[in-house]
Design an enzyme around this catalytic site. Structure first.
Site, mmCIF file in Angstrom:
data_model
loop_
_atom_site.group_PDB
_atom_site.id
_atom_site.type_symbol
_atom_site.label_atom_id
_atom_site.label_comp_id
_atom_site.label_asym_id
_atom_site.label_seq_id
_atom_site.Cartn_x
_atom_site.Cartn_y
_atom_site.Cartn_z
ATOM 1 N N ASP A 107 0.796 -1.234 0.000
ATOM 2 C CA ASP A 107 0.000 0.000 0.000
ATOM 3 C C ASP A 107 0.827 1.281 0.000
ATOM 4 O OD1 ASP A 107 0.843 0.219 2.713
ATOM 5 O OD2 ASP A 107 -0.977 -0.776 3.434
ATOM 6 N N HIS A 122 6.913 -7.327 -1.217
ATOM 7 C CA HIS A 122 5.861 -7.832 -2.109
ATOM 8 C C HIS A 122 5.441 -6.813 -3.164
ATOM 9 C CE1 HIS A 122 4.529 -11.013 1.113
ATOM 10 N NE2 HIS A 122 5.709 -11.256 0.592
HETATM 11 N N1 APR Z 1 -2.344 -4.124 14.861
HETATM 12 C C1 APR Z 1 -1.463 -5.154 14.745
HETATM 13 N N2 APR Z 1 -1.769 -6.318 14.164
HETATM 14 C C2 APR Z 1 -3.015 -6.463 13.677
HETATM 15 C C3 APR Z 1 -3.987 -5.447 13.765
HETATM 16 C C4 APR Z 1 -3.608 -4.240 14.381
HETATM 17 N N3 APR Z 1 -4.461 -3.212 14.509
HETATM 18 N N4 APR Z 1 -5.125 -5.902 13.182
HETATM 19 C C5 APR Z 1 -4.871 -7.141 12.754
HETATM 20 N N5 APR Z 1 -3.601 -7.494 13.047
HETATM 21 C C6 APR Z 1 -2.891 -8.740 12.761
HETATM 22 C C7 APR Z 1 -3.763 -9.967 12.661
HETATM 23 O O1 APR Z 1 -3.944 -10.553 13.958
HETATM 24 C C8 APR Z 1 -2.941 -10.861 11.747
HETATM 25 O O2 APR Z 1 -2.050 -11.665 12.485
HETATM 26 O O3 APR Z 1 -2.343 -8.581 11.476
HETATM 27 C C9 APR Z 1 -2.137 -9.859 10.899
HETATM 28 C C10 APR Z 1 -2.548 -9.773 9.456
HETATM 29 O O4 APR Z 1 -2.277 -11.001 8.871
HETATM 30 P P1 APR Z 1 -2.405 -11.251 7.296
HETATM 31 O O5 APR Z 1 -3.705 -10.713 6.792
HETATM 32 O O6 APR Z 1 -2.087 -12.679 7.075
HETATM 33 O O7 APR Z 1 -1.311 -10.282 6.686
HETATM 34 P P2 APR Z 1 0.222 -10.545 6.376
HETATM 35 O O8 APR Z 1 0.871 -11.305 7.474
HETATM 36 O O9 APR Z 1 0.765 -9.234 6.007
HETATM 37 O O10 APR Z 1 0.139 -11.450 5.090
HETATM 38 C C11 APR Z 1 1.327 -11.728 4.403
HETATM 39 O O11 APR Z 1 0.151 -12.705 2.571
HETATM 40 O O12 APR Z 1 -1.936 -12.006 2.021
HETATM 41 C C12 APR Z 1 -0.658 -12.208 1.518
HETATM 42 O O13 APR Z 1 0.840 -11.113 0.060
HETATM 43 C C13 APR Z 1 -0.098 -10.891 1.086
HETATM 44 O O14 APR Z 1 1.670 -9.559 2.012
HETATM 45 C C14 APR Z 1 0.612 -10.430 2.333
HETATM 46 C C15 APR Z 1 1.105 -11.740 2.928
#
Ligand code: APR
Length: 247
Positions: A107, A122
């Site tokens: 983003d 990514h």
């Molecule tokens: N503050 C901190 N953490 C948070 C918050 C918050 N306000 N809200 C949610 N989370 C946590 C959730 O508990 C979860 O563990 O953020 C995490 C988001 O997880 P994912 O959606 O799996 O995101 P991410 O780990 O970035 O995914 C990795 O996978 O979806 C693909 O390519 C995409 O870059 C992404 C990669």
């Protein structure tokens, strides 16, 4: 007085650290209103599984569908602004001699907040390239429902992000691994710690007996390895933590 208990040992370590490495995921942008891949999709897109749209195969089968989904996501990102979590990391970077911010997010909100040394593992959803040759493209029709094509080679245009099954940019990954191995302290913020190779970065640090900190409201596979676990939203914990480190 902060609503969160922040261990004094962590504050001291961050105050004196020469090298800090940070890995962020979708959770740090949650408070900016950017939906994660694992959130339920809304409206028109509710019927699709994002993990099935974000692949080369999906794009080859139906480029128009994948293009339209990313156009929708670009619209959401365009409205989002950095939140106090992003801003706290900018302050921490200014305070720290060597600071590396590794993000899985596409983003661009870290750079928008003012972070300088950002590794976008990514890619970035606001950049466009062509499918066949990765030609970067500056101008395209965002409004149209019609799939645009590369002005150089004629292949379909796609976002410059890393899809499931694709390799990460080699230099970015190499720099990230190096930062994880050489830092004094590693912070994992708002990531489910499920998607490789990013998920292995804090483990690399842990294996070298480097202090690992996790900030996430929910436990993840990394939690048992973290030296400090700060459960809660990054947009609240990070400003409280950084204020105490830099005061
Ligand atoms: N503050 C901190 N953490 C948070 C918050 C918050 N306000 N809200 C949610 N989370 C946590 C959730 O508990 C979860 O563990 O953020 C995490 C988001 O997880 P994912 O959606 O799996 O995101 P991410 O780990 O970035 O995914 C990795 O996978 O979806 C693909 O390519 C995409 O870059 C992404 C990669």
């Amino acid at each position: 007085m902060s609503a969160f208990h922040i261990p004094q040992g962590l504050i001291e370590q961050l105050r004196t650290a020469r090298q800090v490495a940070v890995l962020t995921g979708a959770g740090i942008s949650a408070e900016s209103g950017v939906p994660t891949f694992r959130d339920a999709q809304t409206g028109l897109w509710a019927q699709y599984d994002p993990q099935e749209l974000a692949t080369r195969r999906a794009f080859q089968q139906n480029p128009q569908l994948v293009w339209a989904w990313y156009a929708w996501r670009r619209g959401l990102v365009a409205q989002a602004v950095p939140n106090p979590g992003h801003h706290a990391l900018v302050t921490l970077e200014r305070f720290t001699p060597h600071f590396t911010l590794i993000t899985q997010n596409v983003d661009g909100l870290h750079a928008q907040a003012g972070s300088q040394n950002v590794i976008e593992l990514h890619g970035n959803i606001k950049r466009i390239k062509c499918f066949d040759h990765d030609h970067p493209v500056d101008h395209w029709e965002e409004e149209t429902d019609v799939q645009p094509y590369c002005p150089v080679c004629g292949s379909a245009l796609r976002p410059d992000v890393v899809w499931f099954g694709e390799s990460l940019p080699a230099v970015a990954l190499h720099t990230a691994v190096n930062a994880a191995r050489t830092c004094d302290i590693f912070l994992s913020i708002g990531t489910s710690a499920l998607v490789q190779p990013a998920a292995s970065l804090p483990i690399e640090a842990h294996q070298r007996r480097i202090t690992v900190v996790e900030i996430n409201p929910h436990p993840t596979p990394l939690t048992p390895y973290a030296t400090y676990v700060l459960p809660g939203p990054a947009g609240e914990i990070l400003p409280a933590l950084v204020a105490q480190v830099t005061q």
